[in-house]
Write a protein that holds these residues in place. Structure first.
Motif, PDB file in Angstrom:
ATOM      1  N   PHE A  87    -100.334 -48.718  25.952  1.00 44.99           N
ATOM      2  CA  PHE A  87    -100.924 -49.505  27.033  1.00 44.99           C
ATOM      3  C   PHE A  87     -99.844 -50.346  27.725  1.00 44.99           C
ATOM      4  O   PHE A  87     -98.766 -50.585  27.161  1.00 44.99           O
ATOM      5  N   PHE A  88    -100.152 -50.816  28.938  1.00 44.33           N
ATOM      6  CA  PHE A  88     -99.230 -51.675  29.681  1.00 44.33           C
ATOM      7  C   PHE A  88     -99.791 -53.090  29.713  1.00 44.33           C
ATOM      8  O   PHE A  88    -100.882 -53.324  30.231  1.00 44.33           O
ATOM      9  N   GLY A  89     -99.082 -54.032  29.161  1.00 41.80           N
ATOM     10  CA  GLY A  89     -99.500 -55.427  29.199  1.00 41.80           C
ATOM     11  C   GLY A  89     -98.298 -56.328  29.363  1.00 41.80           C
ATOM     12  O   GLY A  89     -97.159 -55.932  29.074  1.00 41.80           O
ATOM     13  N   LYS A  90     -98.531 -57.530  29.829  1.00 43.11           N
ATOM     14  CA  LYS A  90     -97.441 -58.478  30.048  1.00 43.11           C
ATOM     15  C   LYS A  90     -97.140 -59.287  28.791  1.00 43.11           C
ATOM     16  O   LYS A  90     -96.001 -59.650  28.531  1.00 43.11           O
ATOM     17  N   GLY A  91     -98.184 -59.603  28.034  1.00 43.41           N
ATOM     18  CA  GLY A  91     -97.998 -60.451  26.861  1.00 43.41           C
ATOM     19  C   GLY A  91     -97.602 -59.659  25.632  1.00 43.41           C
ATOM     20  O   GLY A  91     -97.722 -58.431  25.578  1.00 43.41           O
ATOM     21  N   ASN A  92     -97.135 -60.373  24.626  1.00 40.59           N
ATOM     22  CA  ASN A  92     -96.756 -59.759  23.354  1.00 40.59           C
ATOM     23  C   ASN A  92     -97.989 -59.757  22.435  1.00 40.59           C
ATOM     24  O   ASN A  92     -98.552 -60.812  22.132  1.00 40.59           O
ATOM     25  N   TYR A 138    -102.596 -58.790  27.850  1.00 33.79           N
ATOM     26  CA  TYR A 138    -101.924 -58.074  26.767  1.00 33.79           C
ATOM     27  C   TYR A 138    -102.106 -56.553  26.834  1.00 33.79           C
ATOM     28  O   TYR A 138    -101.219 -55.806  26.428  1.00 33.79           O
ATOM     29  N   PHE A 139    -103.276 -56.119  27.318  1.00 36.44           N
ATOM     30  CA  PHE A 139    -103.580 -54.691  27.281  1.00 36.44           C
ATOM     31  C   PHE A 139    -103.776 -54.049  28.661  1.00 36.44           C
ATOM     32  O   PHE A 139    -103.640 -52.836  28.803  1.00 36.44           O
ATOM     33  N   GLY A 140    -104.158 -54.834  29.630  1.00 38.43           N
ATOM     34  CA  GLY A 140    -104.700 -54.282  30.860  1.00 38.43           C
ATOM     35  C   GLY A 140    -106.205 -54.480  30.835  1.00 38.43           C
ATOM     36  O   GLY A 140    -106.739 -55.263  30.047  1.00 38.43           O
TER      37      GLY A 140
END
Length: 340
Positions: free
Chosen positions: A290-295, A325-327
């Motif tokens: 998945f594409f997310g900004k957070g860790n 985090y996930f989208g």
């Protein structure tokens, strides 16, 4: 012998957790001058042994969809499924006799009564079963507690073959490869073997008829019984709160185990690797494409200590900005994945 039934304020209680609490209370707190019989009928329940892992033994999706209760008993042994088609007979007897460990003698009254009701070919076989034409109609167990024999057996008047197959976790079922046909070949119902005059009895009427034959009387009201008092019910209620209707007892006593779930969601592949002890998450790792900004380590930390049950997981995940985090994903999607 005293008869005790799960009746409170004139109402019969069909909750399997209540039935278990009554048995334990009677066993540990009542000292009557004779043996005790406690028969009961209950709504569908799965009863697991003291040392079993609830998460790994049970098909929880099937349980939830079919409103089946889970109860952990105080003794060992395996998983048992009970429902409205069975009459369950619990016995508490003096240990100063030759019945303990002797299932043939333990079953003698049941065999005599069933034959009298038309089940001509019933016999005790193996270690602790009753069979008719080679098919199981009853299983028994007994143990010694404080010098008393605590045991019982179930009489299968009707059998829900589908539930028997599906209520166990699929990869743990002994008969998974053959499914319902295998259950039908090994287990059968007593109803079809009864004399014609008894074949349309409800399970409650069958229970009462069985008891009348056991006590050699014409009416259930004529049997000597012990009526549970309000003091008894207070202690039974306490057992229900502390154990048999308590998540921490039923699920939290499960041993440590690893928990792996993965699926392809709208955001991509998501995988949860969890370590669970006493029903709570002790370690968590989340993987995926998945594409997310957070860790996601932030979410992993938030999951530590959370009980592995729908309400608790939803409460935690709904409080997090999952899109960061996930989208675009809903908390319920992730919870359904974890509990799948």
């Amino acid at each position: 012998m005293y008869l005790i039934e799960p009746v409170r304020n004139g109402r019969y209680i069909y909750d399997g957790a209540v039935a278990l609490a009554i048995q334990v209370h009677v066993l540990n707190k009542l000292n009557l001058d004779e043996d005790i019989i406690f028969p009961y009928c209950c709504k569908p329940k799965v009863q697991i042994g003291l040392f079993q892992n609830a998460e790994k033994e049970i098909n929880h999706d099937y349980m939830k969809a079919n409103d089946i209760t889970l109860v952990r008993r105080d003794t060992g042994g395996g998983t048992v499924f009970l429902d409205e088609g069975a009459v369950n007979i619990c016995l508490i007897m003096s240990g100063d006799n030759n019945i303990y460990g002797n299932f043939k003698k333990f079953y003698e009254p049941a065999v005599t009564i069933l034959k009298d009701l038309g089940v001509a070919k019933v016999e005790q076989t193996g270690r602790n079963d009753l069979v008719v034409d080679g098919k199981k109609v009853s299983g028994a167990a007994m143990t010694l507690v404080n010098g008393k024999i605590y045991g019982g057996y179930t009489l299968l008047l009707d059998v829900n073959y589908e539930a028997m197959v599906n209520v166990l976790t699929p990869n743990r079922k002994k008969i998974e490869s053959k499914g319902i046909d295998s259950v039908r070949s090994r287990v059968t119902s007593l109803r079809e073997y009864l004399n014609e005059e008894y074949r349309n009895l409800s399970v409650v009427d069958f229970k009462d008829l069985y008891l009348c034959r056991l006590f050699d009387c014409n009416r259930i009201e004529d049997i000597k019984r012990y009526e549970l008092t309000e003091v008894d019910w207070c202690e039974i209620d306490h057992l229900l709160r502390e154990k048999y209707q308590n998540w921490d007892w039923n699920y939290g006593k499960s041993p440590r185990y690893n928990y792996n779930r993965d699926a392809r969601l709208g955001i991509g592949t998501v995988e949860f690797n969890l370590e669970v002890e006493a029903g709570r998450i002790t370690k968590a790792k989340i993987y995926g494409d998945f594409f997310g900004k957070g860790n996601v380590s932030d979410i992993e930390e938030r999951l530590i200590g959370v009980r592995v049950r729908e309400e608790d997981l939803l409460e935690v995940l709904e409080s997090i900005d999952l899109a960061h985090y996930f989208g675009k994903v809903e908390a319920r999607e992730l919870v359904e994945l974890i509990l799948s």
